[in-house]
Structures are given as C-alpha cells and as structure tokens.
Design a protein around this motif. Structure first.
Motif, PDB file in Angstrom:
ATOM      1  N   SER A   1       4.524  -6.339   9.978  1.00 56.94           N
ATOM      2  CA  SER A   1       3.448  -6.542   9.012  1.00 56.94           C
ATOM      3  C   SER A   1       3.210  -5.283   8.186  1.00 56.94           C
ATOM      4  CB  SER A   1       2.147  -6.922   9.738  1.00 56.94           C
ATOM      5  OG  SER A   1       2.276  -8.184  10.359  1.00 56.94           O
ATOM      6  N   TYR A   2       2.964  -5.500   6.895  1.00 63.70           N
ATOM      7  CA  TYR A   2       2.678  -4.414   5.969  1.00 63.70           C
ATOM      8  C   TYR A   2       1.397  -4.739   5.205  1.00 63.70           C
ATOM      9  CZ  TYR A   2       7.516  -2.922   6.752  1.00 63.70           C
ATOM     10  OH  TYR A   2       8.689  -2.511   7.329  1.00 63.70           O
ATOM     11  N   ILE A   3       0.645  -3.690   4.872  1.00 66.07           N
ATOM     12  CA  ILE A   3      -0.575  -3.857   4.093  1.00 66.07           C
ATOM     13  C   ILE A   3      -0.236  -3.863   2.611  1.00 66.07           C
ATOM     14  CG2 ILE A   3      -2.835  -2.884   3.511  1.00 66.07           C
ATOM     15  CD1 ILE A   3      -2.671  -3.913   6.331  1.00 66.07           C
TER      16      ILE A   3
ATOM     17  N   GLY B   1      -9.300  -5.807  -2.850  1.00 70.02           N
ATOM     18  CA  GLY B   1      -9.117  -6.220  -1.468  1.00 70.02           C
ATOM     19  C   GLY B   1      -7.730  -5.865  -0.968  1.00 70.02           C
ATOM     20  N   THR B   2      -7.463  -6.260   0.257  1.00 72.84           N
ATOM     21  CA  THR B   2      -6.157  -6.041   0.869  1.00 72.84           C
ATOM     22  C   THR B   2      -5.709  -7.313   1.571  1.00 72.84           C
ATOM     23  OG1 THR B   2      -7.101  -5.221   2.951  1.00 72.84           O
ATOM     24  CG2 THR B   2      -6.601  -3.582   1.238  1.00 72.84           C
ATOM     25  N   ASP B   3      -4.441  -7.367   1.847  1.00 71.54           N
ATOM     26  CA  ASP B   3      -3.873  -8.479   2.597  1.00 71.54           C
ATOM     27  C   ASP B   3      -2.698  -7.928   3.390  1.00 71.54           C
ATOM     28  OD1 ASP B   3      -3.473 -11.000   3.574  1.00 71.54           O
ATOM     29  OD2 ASP B   3      -3.284 -11.971   1.630  1.00 71.54           O
ATOM     30  N   THR B   4      -2.065  -8.750   4.182  1.00 71.35           N
ATOM     31  CA  THR B   4      -0.881  -8.334   4.922  1.00 71.35           C
ATOM     32  C   THR B   4       0.281  -9.251   4.587  1.00 71.35           C
ATOM     33  OG1 THR B   4      -1.476  -9.707   6.841  1.00 71.35           O
ATOM     34  CG2 THR B   4      -2.213  -7.406   6.846  1.00 71.35           C
TER      35      THR B   4
ATOM     36  N   ALA C   1       0.812  -1.212   0.000  1.00 67.43           N
ATOM     37  CA  ALA C   1       0.000   0.000   0.000  1.00 67.43           C
ATOM     38  C   ALA C   1       0.848   1.265   0.000  1.00 67.43           C
ATOM     39  CB  ALA C   1      -0.944  -0.017   1.204  1.00 67.43           C
ATOM     40  N   GLU C   2       2.018   1.214   0.609  1.00 73.52           N
ATOM     41  CA  GLU C   2       2.848   2.418   0.707  1.00 73.52           C
ATOM     42  C   GLU C   2       3.573   2.742  -0.597  1.00 73.52           C
ATOM     43  OE1 GLU C   2       7.155   1.619   2.383  1.00 73.52           O
ATOM     44  OE2 GLU C   2       5.681   0.793   3.773  1.00 73.52           O
ATOM     45  N   ASN C   3       3.550   1.813  -1.558  1.00 78.88           N
ATOM     46  CA  ASN C   3       4.216   2.037  -2.840  1.00 78.88           C
ATOM     47  C   ASN C   3       3.268   2.799  -3.769  1.00 78.88           C
ATOM     48  OD1 ASN C   3       5.545   1.939  -5.274  1.00 78.88           O
ATOM     49  ND2 ASN C   3       6.055  -0.229  -5.147  1.00 78.88           N
TER      50      ASN C   3
END
Length: 242
Positions: A150-152, A140-143, A122-124
């Motif tokens: 942990s990163y989203i 959707g999202t995942d980790t 997500a941060e990219n």
C-alpha cells in the motif's frame, strides 16, 4: 509536438511510456512495475478506456512517437479527475507535462467539465509540486495498492475543500460523508464516508443518487447501492508528473 486523443494503435507506446515513467519516478521493484503495467495498461483495459465517453486519454506525439500521455475520467457532471500524466524520462524538462496538462484542461472544458482534481503518490515530490505550483489545494489522502504493497496518495482540487457532513447509520452511529472525495458511479457519484470528522478510517460510501449509505463491496472493489442499483467500479488512481 502534437497533442491529440489517443488511438488504439498507441497502446504499446502508452504502456512503454508508463513503464519508463514508473521506473524513473518511484523506487519500485521491477516485478512490481511489470505487474502494475499488466493490471493498469493491458490491451483490454486501454480499449475500454478509449470506448468510454467519460475517459479523456490524450497523448503527446513527437514526430510520430508517443512520449507522454494523460488519462482523466469524468466523475460527476461538472468534475473530472486527472488519473495519469506520465512523461517518458528521455523527454522530461521540455515542458511537455505542462502542455499536456493544459490540453487536458481544454478538452475537459469542451465537455463542459470545469472542476479538475488530481491524485499523485505522496512520495512523488515533483508530482506534488506540480499541483502546488498551479494553485491546487490538497484536500485529502487515499491509499493505492501496487503489487501487494500500500502507498499513500494525495488528492488535489482547485478550490478549498467543502468538508464532511455528519450522517447517522441505521444502527445509530454517526459517520461523515466527504463531499470532496467522490468516485464515479453508473447513475451518480459515490462519496467516501469516514468514521470520524477528521480521521482517515473509511466506513463505506454514500450514494448521491438516492442519498443512502452503500456498504456492499465484492472482492474486486465493486460497490453497488442496494437501494437504487448505482454501481461503482474500481478505478486505478495514480499520477506521475515530470
């Protein structure tokens, strides 16, 4: 610029490109990057990927030097996920990411895989914009865990999401099978199961081979359906596009 399948001799260059790309794209501690490289790009791991017919590992070769690579995996009969697309920072801005992405699409189509998905942290910001500019939808999202943190990550698909289907557990609880979020199994795909229709709390997995819930997971993230023996092995997900 030659876009081709990766070879065993490309392994050191692939690790070097990944190291440079991670260092330029994310605010990660150098030790975290080193740990990630050892886990995701080790010699044995890359050798297994090259031997796996469901993996498509392409490199961009500039005058005999690998300057970028993409890694995709076929998750279902007609669907693949783009796991990695890393470009050496020294060669960014030259259109290599776009060319490599298009080559990856072409290679997957030759394998009769028409649906492509992708994952990106997500941060990219540039990585997420890369998908947006190509008409992909976030479904959707995942980790993902990098060196204990942990990163989203965001999950993208070319079509709108199909949604979540309510199913009942053996103890009478209602959970939701996400038809847009699946991972490869040895016999058929596993769909992620959530505790709520709109929430992000995972309940387990749904085996599409025998249509049963699969909850057993070992310490390495390996899931096995107790009903039919379908096995899902952990796969490292991430992507960095520039």
């Amino acid at each position: 610029m030659e876009l081709r399948r990766a070879r065993p001799s490309d392994s050191p260059a692939i690790r070097d490109v990944a190291r440079r790309s991670l260092g330029a794209s994310y605010s990660l501690d150098p030790q975290a990057i080193t740990s990630a490289i050892e886990e995701w790009y080790g010699e044995d791991r890359l050798a297994a990927m090259l031997d796996d017919p469901d993996h498509v590992l392409l490199v961009a070769d500039h005058a005999g030097q690998v300057v970028a690579f993409s890694d995709s995996v076929v998750a279902a009969a007609d669907t693949a996920t783009l796991l990695w697309l890393h470009v050496d920072p020294a060669h960014r801005g030259e259109g290599i990411a776009t060319d490599l992405f298009d080559a990856t699409r072409d290679e997957l189509e030759r394998l009769d895989v028409m649906n492509l998905r992708g994952r990106v942290l997500a941060e990219n910001t540039e990585g997420n914009d890369f998908y947006d500019q190509r008409g992909f939808h976030q479904i959707g999202t995942d980790t993902v865990e990098i060196d204990g943190e942990s990163y989203i990550e965001n999950i993208y698909a070319e079509s709108e999401q199909w949604g979540r289907e309510a199913v009942d557990t053996p103890d009478g609880r209602t959970v939701y099978v996400d038809h847009d979020n699946h991972e490869r199994g040895s016999k058929a795909t596993f769909h992620v199961v959530f505790t709520e229709r709109e929430g992000d709390d995972k309940y387990g997995y749904f085996c599409s081979n025998c249509n049963t819930l699969a909850l057993a997971m070992d310490s390495m993230g390996r899931i096995e359906c107790e009903s039919c023996g379908n096995v899902r092995k952990p796969v490292r997900w991430d992507a960095a596009y520039m």
